[in-house]
Design a protein around this motif. Structure first.
Motif, mmCIF file in Angstrom:
data_model
loop_
_atom_site.group_PDB
_atom_site.id
_atom_site.type_symbol
_atom_site.label_atom_id
_atom_site.label_comp_id
_atom_site.label_asym_id
_atom_site.label_seq_id
_atom_site.Cartn_x
_atom_site.Cartn_y
_atom_site.Cartn_z
ATOM 1 N N LEU A 399 53.699 -33.383 18.119
ATOM 2 C CA LEU A 399 53.577 -32.839 16.765
ATOM 3 C C LEU A 399 53.859 -33.923 15.733
ATOM 4 O O LEU A 399 54.887 -34.617 15.802
ATOM 5 N N ASP A 400 52.954 -34.087 14.785
ATOM 6 C CA ASP A 400 53.117 -35.050 13.700
ATOM 7 C C ASP A 400 54.369 -34.688 12.905
ATOM 8 O O ASP A 400 54.495 -33.562 12.421
ATOM 9 N N PRO A 401 55.305 -35.622 12.763
ATOM 10 C CA PRO A 401 56.547 -35.323 12.027
ATOM 11 C C PRO A 401 56.302 -34.820 10.613
ATOM 12 O O PRO A 401 57.062 -34.008 10.092
ATOM 13 N N ASP A 402 55.213 -35.309 9.970
ATOM 14 C CA ASP A 402 54.918 -34.873 8.605
ATOM 15 C C ASP A 402 54.455 -33.417 8.560
ATOM 16 O O ASP A 402 54.646 -32.720 7.559
ATOM 17 N N ALA A 403 53.825 -32.952 9.657
ATOM 18 C CA ALA A 403 53.347 -31.572 9.714
ATOM 19 C C ALA A 403 54.392 -30.619 10.267
ATOM 20 O O ALA A 403 54.278 -29.389 10.103
ATOM 21 N N ALA A 404 55.435 -31.167 10.906
ATOM 22 C CA ALA A 404 56.441 -30.340 11.587
ATOM 23 C C ALA A 404 57.076 -29.263 10.708
ATOM 24 O O ALA A 404 57.281 -28.128 11.173
ATOM 25 N N PRO A 405 57.401 -29.543 9.427
ATOM 26 C CA PRO A 405 58.030 -28.489 8.613
ATOM 27 C C PRO A 405 57.149 -27.263 8.409
ATOM 28 O O PRO A 405 57.650 -26.207 8.005
ATOM 29 N N PHE A 406 55.843 -27.385 8.693
ATOM 30 C CA PHE A 406 54.925 -26.269 8.454
ATOM 31 C C PHE A 406 54.403 -25.652 9.753
ATOM 32 O O PHE A 406 53.542 -24.782 9.722
ATOM 33 N N ALA A 407 54.931 -26.117 10.875
ATOM 34 C CA ALA A 407 54.533 -25.543 12.165
ATOM 35 C C ALA A 407 55.116 -24.138 12.290
ATOM 36 O O ALA A 407 56.304 -23.916 12.027
ATOM 37 N N ARG A 408 54.277 -23.178 12.655
ATOM 38 C CA ARG A 408 54.754 -21.791 12.769
ATOM 39 C C ARG A 408 55.625 -21.635 14.009
ATOM 40 O O ARG A 408 55.378 -22.226 15.054
ATOM 41 N N LYS A 409 56.651 -20.815 13.886
ATOM 42 C CA LYS A 409 57.521 -20.503 15.014
ATOM 43 C C LYS A 409 56.788 -19.537 15.948
ATOM 44 O O LYS A 409 56.095 -18.622 15.496
ATOM 45 N N VAL A 410 56.963 -19.729 17.235
ATOM 46 C CA VAL A 410 56.239 -18.936 18.230
ATOM 47 C C VAL A 410 56.540 -17.456 18.082
ATOM 48 O O VAL A 410 55.640 -16.606 18.183
ATOM 49 N N GLU A 411 57.809 -17.113 17.820
ATOM 50 C CA GLU A 411 58.187 -15.698 17.727
ATOM 51 C C GLU A 411 57.534 -14.991 16.543
ATOM 52 O O GLU A 411 57.439 -13.764 16.509
ATOM 53 N N GLU A 412 57.064 -15.758 15.546
ATOM 54 C CA GLU A 412 56.394 -15.151 14.393
ATOM 55 C C GLU A 412 54.969 -14.708 14.734
ATOM 56 O O GLU A 412 54.406 -13.835 14.077
ATOM 57 N N LEU A 413 54.384 -15.329 15.755
ATOM 58 C CA LEU A 413 52.956 -15.183 15.986
ATOM 59 C C LEU A 413 52.579 -13.962 16.815
ATOM 60 O O LEU A 413 51.455 -13.469 16.715
ATOM 61 N N LEU A 418 48.385 -14.221 17.133
ATOM 62 C CA LEU A 418 48.001 -15.627 17.058
ATOM 63 C C LEU A 418 48.798 -16.440 18.069
ATOM 64 O O LEU A 418 49.811 -15.994 18.600
ATOM 65 N N ARG A 419 48.348 -17.664 18.288
ATOM 66 C CA ARG A 419 48.994 -18.534 19.258
ATOM 67 C C ARG A 419 48.752 -19.988 18.836
ATOM 68 O O ARG A 419 47.956 -20.255 17.928
ATOM 69 N N GLU A 420 49.408 -20.889 19.525
ATOM 70 C CA GLU A 420 49.134 -22.309 19.318
ATOM 71 C C GLU A 420 47.649 -22.569 19.560
ATOM 72 O O GLU A 420 47.071 -22.175 20.574
ATOM 73 N N GLY A 421 47.010 -23.232 18.572
ATOM 74 C CA GLY A 421 45.609 -23.597 18.721
ATOM 75 C C GLY A 421 44.607 -22.532 18.324
ATOM 76 O O GLY A 421 43.401 -22.744 18.486
ATOM 77 N N SER A 422 45.065 -21.384 17.801
ATOM 78 C CA SER A 422 44.106 -20.367 17.337
ATOM 79 C C SER A 422 43.147 -21.017 16.331
ATOM 80 O O SER A 422 43.562 -21.806 15.475
#
Length: 628
Positions: A399-413, A418-422
């Motif tokens: 995961l790009d460190p610059d994008a990390a603050p906006f990565a969705r938490k798995v439990e939210e999806l 939704l899932r990783e890579g949707s």
């Protein structure tokens, strides 16, 4: 003589007088020359050249507009046609030539027509800068797309073939160890604004190497036209660290170093040397980074922003314009701008522009809610970021460190399905966003499937931002957006699109989210404030000023960005907002005779007037020769 002294600045007058052995009282200035000075709105300028040298210098050349007294004192009599023409007459003649061109190529390909216009404007730029900028300012809506986006992309692609004479400076990997002396080759003792690129990511066209100099030239044309920066105090720069464009490397006409790009510490050391050199010669200059590839854009911004007066337009300028558009979209829903913190935003693209917009929008949301740490943390939950591999979550490998603050938490999806890579269409369908924001540089990414999914948005007036440049890289066209989603949307793009006829007298407004709304004002406001750095607060103040520029009636009609024809007024207000924010953050150190204390005492109206008073206007100045 007292009148003459009032017209000439004390520094210039003193400089001129020091070169003469006679006393002030014995100076013989003929009556005609005095009349010339008194009739001009601008002060005389001291020049150190005469005859054909002055005609061949675009900074000072006036062509047929040289008065007879100037022709005599500058040894020009007989070198020009005898009829003295006004600037207006010269422009009328130029516009007649441009009209003939339009008539000749009107049925030809659009790219050919645009390049032909660029060539004519470029030739004028090469011979008479005052007239060039007067034409550009008076016709900014028509010619901004020629000197900058989208035509500048075409110019950069063909720059080696279009090159006729140098403009700006070129620093390269082969100049390592020499840059500190090289900067003194530039003839101007004072430079206020530099736009620099390494050509690694020109618009959405990729690596164009040394040909990317066209982007820096175009940006500075807009600094002069929109912000009133003095054209003799701006400097376009190319840093040539090679290119990975194999087509260019094989081209025998390519003007850059025929080597693959430097990387890592080797690349950074070149940029470090350049920054040290320009700030050594010009300590108060502002450097705008332009079109560096994503992997370096953020790193260089973080490396320099707390030490030098610099910013990155792709990261911060694009972000500011996008945030202004987001705030405008909220206003178009009939809601206060503070409701931006409640918007659900799907972002397509996680490059330097995308991450820059995300960070700026998040900070704006937090600012609207009191600028607390909790407000900043909560703001991250308003974004769903999709890149080439789909929705970004905490499960993303590498995961790009610059994008990390906006990565969705798995439990939210889970509840959202939704899932990783949707993919983008899935995300839009499930999230039902208020805003679909494209910063991907992938043309037609907003397919019919994606736009159909947006029809399920819970927002009464969803917004579509297809912000990628140039035109062919736009995520969708205005026509596609209105045809598929409906006439109730707000639409904005990075490149210009025509408004859409919706029938029954209704018009679908196409707003161009052009960076030129902000970067000239950011540069001018910083310059006049004398701020040591360009802070996040100054950038946010610029965006909020732009968002509030439109009248309520216009916004409710879907118009969220103003007309480019008002760019000098827009820029003056943005610059005043930036200056005011610099003062409030105690960053301002003043400019010339206006120190920080004087800036602090200015009212809002006085600050705006101060900005306007310091904007350069293209008028011919009387020229006085002084031998060095």
């Amino acid at each position: 003589m007292a009148q003459l002294r009032a017209q000439i600045s004390p520094v210039r007058l003193r400089s001129w007088l020091l070169g003469h052995s006679c006393s002030l009282l014995s100076i013989n200035i003929n009556t005609a020359m005095q009349r010339e000075y008194m009739s001009e709105a601008t002060r005389p300028t001291i020049v150190h050249k005469r005859s054909v040298d002055i005609i061949h210098d675009p900074w000072f050349n006036k062509g047929t507009a040289f008065s007879m007294t100037e022709r005599d004192r500058l040894d020009l009599r007989g070198l020009l046609p005898p009829n003295v023409m006004s600037l207006k007459q010269q422009i009328d003649r130029f516009m007649l030539d441009m009209k003939r061109l339009k008539d000749t190529v009107k049925d030809g390909p659009a790219d050919t027509t645009a390049l032909a216009k660029w060539r004519i404007l470029n030739r004028l730029h090469d011979r008479n800068e005052t007239m060039y900028y007067k034409v550009l300012i008076d016709n900014i809506e028509e010619y901004a797309p020629i000197v900058y986006t989208p035509t500048v992309g075409l110019v950069c692609q063909n720059y080696s073939g279009l090159f006729r004479r140098p403009r700006g400076m070129y620093f390269s990997a082969s100049d390592r160890g020499e840059m500190m002396s090289m900067v003194y080759n530039w003839p101007a003792d004072q430079v206020d604004m530099i736009v620099v690129t390494d050509g690694s990511r020109i618009l959405g066209l990729g690596d164009l190497g040394v040909q990317g100099i066209g982007i820096a030239i175009g940006k500075l044309d807009l600094y002069v036209a929109a912000a009133g920066m003095n054209p003799q105090r701006v400097l376009p720069v190319m840093i040539d660290c090679g290119t990975n464009n194999e087509q260019l490397l094989k081209d025998p006409l390519y003007l850059g170093l025929p080597i693959h790009r430097l990387d890592g510490e080797e690349f950074v050391s070149v940029i470090d040397e350049f920054m040290e050199a320009v700030f050594t010669r010009w300590p108060h200059v502002i450097v705008q980074f332009e079109d560096f590839q994503s992997k370096w854009a953020f790193k260089l911004l973080q490396r320099y922003r707390n030490h030098y007066r610099m910013f990155n337009d792709d990261v911060q300028g694009t972000a500011g314009v996008a945030v202004a558009g987001l705030l405008g979209a909220v206003r178009a829903q009939g809601r206060p701008m503070s409701d931006i913190a409640k918007q659900k935003i799907v972002v397509a693209g996680a490059g330097s522009a995308g991450i820059g917009v995300l960070n700026a929008a998040r900070k704006t949301m937090a600012r609207m809610l009191g600028n607390t740490a909790s407000a900043l943390e909560n703001a991250r939950y308003q974004f769903w970021v999709v890149d080439a591999m789909g929705l970004i979550t905490e499960e993303r490998r590498n995961l790009d460190p610059d994008a990390a603050p906006f990565a969705r938490k798995v439990e939210e999806l889970g509840p959202q399905g939704l899932r990783e890579g949707s993919n983008l269409a899935e995300v839009v369908k499930k999230v039902k966003p208020d805003v679909l924001l494209g910063l991907s540089a992938v043309g037609s990414l907003f397919s019919k499937e994606v736009l159909e999914a947006l029809k399920e948005s819970t927002c009464t007036r969803p917004a579509i931002f297809a912000m990628s440049n140039p035109t062919k890289n736009a995520e969708c066209t205005a026509q596609q957006a209105f045809d598929t989603v409906g006439d109730h949307i707000v639409f904005a793009s990075g490149s210009p699109f025509p408004d859409v006829d919706l029938g029954n007298g209704k018009i679908g407004r196409c707003n161009q989210g052009n960076n030129m709304y902000l970067f000239p004002g950011i540069g001018l406001g910083t310059h006049l404030s004398g701020s040591r750095i360009i802070s996040d607060g100054m950038l946010q103040a610029a965006a909020e000023c732009l968002a509030g520029y439109m009248e309520e009636k216009e916004v409710l009609n879907g118009i969220i960005y103003p007309s480019i024809s008002s760019i000098r007024d827009i820029t003056s207000k943005v610059a005043a907002a930036v200056l005011t924010e610099a003062v409030s953050e105690d960053l301002a150190e003043g400019y010339r005779d206006t120190d920080a204390k004087a800036l602090c005492r200015m009212s809002k109206e006085e600050t705006l007037q101060h900005v306007k008073n310091n904007m350069w206007v293209p008028n011919y100045s009387p020229l006085v020769y002084h031998k060095q």
